[in-house]
Write an enzyme that holds these catalytic residues in place. Structure first.
Site, mmCIF file in Angstrom:
data_model
loop_
_atom_site.group_PDB
_atom_site.id
_atom_site.type_symbol
_atom_site.label_atom_id
_atom_site.label_comp_id
_atom_site.label_asym_id
_atom_site.label_seq_id
_atom_site.Cartn_x
_atom_site.Cartn_y
_atom_site.Cartn_z
ATOM 1 N N CYS A 6 -8.112 142.046 50.603
ATOM 2 C CA CYS A 6 -7.283 142.420 51.839
ATOM 3 C C CYS A 6 -7.874 141.723 53.134
ATOM 4 C CB CYS A 6 -7.724 143.870 51.751
ATOM 5 S SG CYS A 6 -6.700 144.686 53.243
ATOM 6 N N ARG A 29 -2.164 148.503 49.113
ATOM 7 C CA ARG A 29 -3.319 148.789 48.454
ATOM 8 C C ARG A 29 -2.934 150.579 48.554
ATOM 9 N NH1 ARG A 29 -7.635 145.809 48.791
ATOM 10 N NH2 ARG A 29 -8.995 147.670 48.801
ATOM 11 N N ASP A 81 -5.931 151.303 63.672
ATOM 12 C CA ASP A 81 -4.511 150.800 63.400
ATOM 13 C C ASP A 81 -3.871 150.574 65.021
ATOM 14 O OD1 ASP A 81 -4.645 151.142 60.790
ATOM 15 O OD2 ASP A 81 -3.652 152.920 60.650
ATOM 16 N N LYS A 118 4.440 156.123 58.375
ATOM 17 C CA LYS A 118 4.455 155.461 57.226
ATOM 18 C C LYS A 118 3.128 156.096 56.442
ATOM 19 C CE LYS A 118 1.566 151.471 57.229
ATOM 20 N NZ LYS A 118 0.421 151.349 56.416
ATOM 21 N N ASN A 119 2.016 156.367 56.978
ATOM 22 C CA ASN A 119 1.051 156.751 56.437
ATOM 23 C C ASN A 119 0.894 158.281 55.976
ATOM 24 O OD1 ASN A 119 -0.149 154.174 56.162
ATOM 25 N ND2 ASN A 119 -1.725 154.319 58.144
ATOM 26 N N ARG A 156 6.450 146.065 56.761
ATOM 27 C CA ARG A 156 5.751 146.836 55.694
ATOM 28 C C ARG A 156 5.616 148.154 56.593
ATOM 29 N NH1 ARG A 156 0.448 144.960 53.348
ATOM 30 N NH2 ARG A 156 0.563 147.205 52.882
ATOM 31 N N ARG A 164 -12.213 147.235 51.563
ATOM 32 C CA ARG A 164 -11.762 148.174 51.203
ATOM 33 C C ARG A 164 -12.065 148.658 49.954
ATOM 34 N NH1 ARG A 164 -5.990 147.802 53.829
ATOM 35 N NH2 ARG A 164 -6.204 150.218 54.077
ATOM 36 N N PRO A 165 -13.292 148.867 49.560
ATOM 37 C CA PRO A 165 -13.436 149.259 48.002
ATOM 38 C C PRO A 165 -13.111 150.690 48.017
ATOM 39 C CG PRO A 165 -15.518 149.353 49.209
ATOM 40 C CD PRO A 165 -14.472 148.882 50.376
ATOM 41 N N ILE A 220 -14.290 150.116 62.016
ATOM 42 C CA ILE A 220 -13.867 150.779 60.630
ATOM 43 C C ILE A 220 -13.709 149.712 59.664
ATOM 44 C CG2 ILE A 220 -12.000 152.102 59.665
ATOM 45 C CD1 ILE A 220 -13.322 153.718 61.501
ATOM 46 N N ASP A 226 -14.694 152.714 45.970
ATOM 47 C CA ASP A 226 -15.887 153.268 44.904
ATOM 48 C C ASP A 226 -16.010 155.035 45.097
ATOM 49 O OD1 ASP A 226 -16.355 152.411 47.701
ATOM 50 O OD2 ASP A 226 -18.519 153.134 47.256
ATOM 51 N N GLN A 227 -15.821 155.456 46.465
ATOM 52 C CA GLN A 227 -15.624 156.839 46.764
ATOM 53 C C GLN A 227 -14.580 157.808 45.939
ATOM 54 O OE1 GLN A 227 -18.393 157.951 48.556
ATOM 55 N NE2 GLN A 227 -18.843 155.684 48.246
HETATM 56 N N1 EPU Z 1 -14.329 152.752 52.138
HETATM 57 C C1 EPU Z 1 -15.184 152.541 51.329
HETATM 58 N N2 EPU Z 1 -15.189 152.971 50.007
HETATM 59 C C2 EPU Z 1 -13.995 153.950 49.823
HETATM 60 C C3 EPU Z 1 -12.873 154.143 50.605
HETATM 61 C C4 EPU Z 1 -13.121 153.494 51.965
HETATM 62 O O1 EPU Z 1 -16.223 151.972 51.394
HETATM 63 O O2 EPU Z 1 -14.017 154.448 48.432
HETATM 64 C C5 EPU Z 1 -14.504 152.174 53.577
HETATM 65 C C6 EPU Z 1 -13.325 151.179 54.060
HETATM 66 O O3 EPU Z 1 -13.757 149.896 53.376
HETATM 67 C C7 EPU Z 1 -13.352 151.347 55.263
HETATM 68 C C8 EPU Z 1 -13.418 152.435 55.746
HETATM 69 O O4 EPU Z 1 -14.276 153.017 54.390
HETATM 70 O O5 EPU Z 1 -14.517 150.514 55.957
HETATM 71 C C9 EPU Z 1 -12.433 153.477 55.927
HETATM 72 O O6 EPU Z 1 -11.260 153.386 55.124
HETATM 73 P P1 EPU Z 1 -10.366 154.283 54.473
HETATM 74 O O7 EPU Z 1 -10.545 154.649 53.157
HETATM 75 O O8 EPU Z 1 -10.358 155.297 55.716
HETATM 76 O O9 EPU Z 1 -9.072 153.475 54.815
HETATM 77 P P2 EPU Z 1 -7.814 153.490 53.945
HETATM 78 O O10 EPU Z 1 -7.677 155.119 53.503
HETATM 79 O O11 EPU Z 1 -7.893 152.550 52.925
HETATM 80 C C10 EPU Z 1 -6.109 154.198 55.567
HETATM 81 C C11 EPU Z 1 -4.752 153.729 56.319
HETATM 82 C C12 EPU Z 1 -4.866 152.414 57.074
HETATM 83 C C13 EPU Z 1 -5.915 152.956 58.103
HETATM 84 C C14 EPU Z 1 -7.315 153.327 57.635
HETATM 85 C C15 EPU Z 1 -8.040 153.996 58.748
HETATM 86 C C16 EPU Z 1 -3.034 154.473 54.582
HETATM 87 C C17 EPU Z 1 -2.280 154.056 53.650
HETATM 88 N N3 EPU Z 1 -4.012 153.406 55.095
HETATM 89 O O12 EPU Z 1 -6.486 153.229 54.838
HETATM 90 O O13 EPU Z 1 -3.832 152.051 57.629
HETATM 91 O O14 EPU Z 1 -6.223 151.759 59.019
HETATM 92 O O15 EPU Z 1 -6.970 154.513 56.875
HETATM 93 O O16 EPU Z 1 -7.645 154.762 59.488
HETATM 94 O O17 EPU Z 1 -3.141 155.677 55.129
HETATM 95 C C18 EPU Z 1 -2.098 150.551 58.482
HETATM 96 O O18 EPU Z 1 -1.443 151.512 58.601
HETATM 97 O O19 EPU Z 1 -2.070 149.562 59.329
HETATM 98 C C19 EPU Z 1 -3.448 150.764 57.784
HETATM 99 C C20 EPU Z 1 -4.217 149.963 57.423
#
Ligand code: EPU
Length: 424
Positions: free
Chosen positions: A119, A95, A307, A25-26, A399, A124-125, A329, A127-128
């Site tokens: 969420c 998201r 995950d 999926k991811n 999903r 899950r902001p 995380i 901002d980065q």
């Molecule tokens: N974060 C920030 N700011 C940002 C981006 C991230 O503060 O701009 C924080 C998040 O809030 C979190 C941490 O950084 O605390 C890591 O978040 P990340 O951005 O890596 O998560 P994501 O990209 O939103 C993806 C997967 C998730 C998986 C996470 C961690 C996809 C579509 N989603 O989410 O998958 O848990 O990486 O590996 O790739 C799932 O499949 O069930 C799922 C939630």
């Protein structure tokens, strides 16, 4: 009236047989979004049939992308884009929709993407994503609940998100493919899904090095072309089936997997007592005892994936001892705990730490799924429990897991999907 579906599970069946693991999926979600980077034809194979995939396809269609399917592939054509706005209606349901931001801004110089909003697993902001796109020259404002981005051609530069972010790395890598000059992306995520996306982009003509490490170098090109690509296997789905076996017993073989991407999960499952034979694209697993408790500390790849946390917790609830889990995380990824407790689990939570004292048995009852991996943990717990468990709100499961109950039934589990009509 609205329709809802439940899973009815009668636990303690022994699992036996072979199961095919679906495409990840991811990996599928960012790769589908990356098809926006070219007017040429993209052909994708091994795309899992999931609600999140349907959502991203709907989103692409809103931009004017043509998507057609045959049983083996999805064919995508982004040569007639007439809109660069991603609406709240779709973004709020998934998201990962934010993954269209990088491709749209770099190819069309504009994008308007709804902010994802709340969420269940954490704030899950994004901002980065925004900080680094701005460093590449994008003008970005947040107005009326939308990220509004504009740019002439993005400029390659040095970017470093403050923390490791998976979709952030993907968005920035996609944006950098068509930027002018070189982008160095430091503190990049190393997840196998990033590598899959990078390999796909390279097939389209992108110049990327260092994917799979914390520093990715992207030399921007003027144009990306079409590509034919097969999505890699879903390591989380594979790990979920293995946890199901650890919590029950029997002998199963997983086919179409990539064991090399599952090292941390395999190590923990071995510790739990699973006997694992590793092939190049298969895993044969046996389990004929009560699981050992395993401590889990989630982290970025190559550490143990967040995950997989909920699924390991389900196994630990019936282990022969006490285990400790630390979720590093996401700040709110223990939504499955109250539901596991309804099944008889003994779990104490303190912030992002939890202590699980293995009980002799779980006993079936009604539980409610709250997010994708929480749903998977409830399925595992229900398979282990005595008697019948009804899992409500399983749309979360749909999903991210393809035909989960069918695959488990084929392995001998007593699990059925029941449609329920509820008054609105
Ligand atoms: N974060 C920030 N700011 C940002 C981006 C991230 O503060 O701009 C924080 C998040 O809030 C979190 C941490 O950084 O605390 C890591 O978040 P990340 O951005 O890596 O998560 P994501 O990209 O939103 C993806 C997967 C998730 C998986 C996470 C961690 C996809 C579509 N989603 O989410 O998958 O848990 O990486 O590996 O790739 C799932 O499949 O069930 C799922 C939630």
């Amino acid at each position: 009236m609205v329709s809802n579906e439940e899973l009815h599970v009668i636990g303690q069946s022994i699992l036996h047989g072979e199961v095919y693991v679906s495409g990840a999926k991811n990996a599928a979600l960012p790769i589908l979004c990356a098809s926006l980077l070219t007017p040429e034809t993209i052909v994708l194979k091994n795309v899992p049939e999931l609600n999140d995939v349907k959502t991203v396809i709907e989103l692409l269609k809103q931009f004017g992308v043509k998507v057609s399917k045959n049983p083996k592939e999805i064919i995508i054509q982004s040569n007639d884009i007439n809109n660069t706005e991603a609406s709240y209606d779709l973004v709020k349901t998934m998201r990962a929709s934010i993954l269209v931001l990088g491709p749209l801004i770099t190819r069309f110089g504009e994008a308007k993407v709804s902010l994802p909003g709340g969420c269940s697993i954490g704030q899950r902001p994004i901002d980065q994503h925004i900080k680094c796109l701005k460093a590449m020259g994008a003008e970005i404002q947040i107005e009326h609940g939308f990220v509004i981005a504009k740019s002439k051609r993005l400029k390659g530069t040095y970017i470093k998100p403050d923390m490791i972010t998976v979709t952030g790395t993907e968005n920035l890598m996609m944006a950098a493919t068509l930027a002018k000059g070189q982008t160095i992306l430091d503190n990049a995520a190393c997840e196998p899904e990033i590598v899959d996306l990078a390999n796909f982009l390279i097939k389209m003509g992108a110049k990327i090095n260092g994917h799979g490490t914390n520093r990715i170098k992207i030399d921007g090109v003027d144009y990306l072309g079409g590509a034919d690509y097969k999505i890699s296997p879903d390591r989380i789905e594979a790990g979920t089936f293995m946890c199901a076996l650890a919590a029950t017993s029997g002998s199963i073989t997983l086919l179409d997997v990539n064991p090399l991407e599952m090292t941390a999960t395999l190590k923990k499952l071995h510790e739990a007592g699973l006997q694992i034979e590793i092939g190049n694209n298969w895993l044969k697993c046996n389990m004929y005892k009560r699981p050992n408790p395993v401590n889990i500390n989630t982290s970025e790849y190559p550490g143990l994936a967040t995950d997989m946390q909920a699924q390991f917790m389900a196994v630990n609830t019936i282990a022969n001892g006490t285990s400790f889990i630390k979720e590093n995380i996401f700040e709110n990824r223990y939504m499955h705990v109250p539901e596991l407790k309804r099944l008889g689990a003994n779990i104490i939570i303190d912030g992002n730490n939890s202590i699980i004292k293995g009980v002799n048995y779980l006993s079936g009852t009604i539980v409610k799924a709250t997010d994708l991996r929480a749903s998977a943990s409830l399925v595992i717990a229900a398979l282990a429990a005595k008697g019948e468990t009804r899992i409500e709100s399983i749309y979360h499961l749909d999903r991210g897991y393809e035909k989960m109950e069918k695959k488990l039934s084929m392995l001998g589990a007593n699990i059925k999907r029941i449609s329920k009509r509820i008054a609105e």
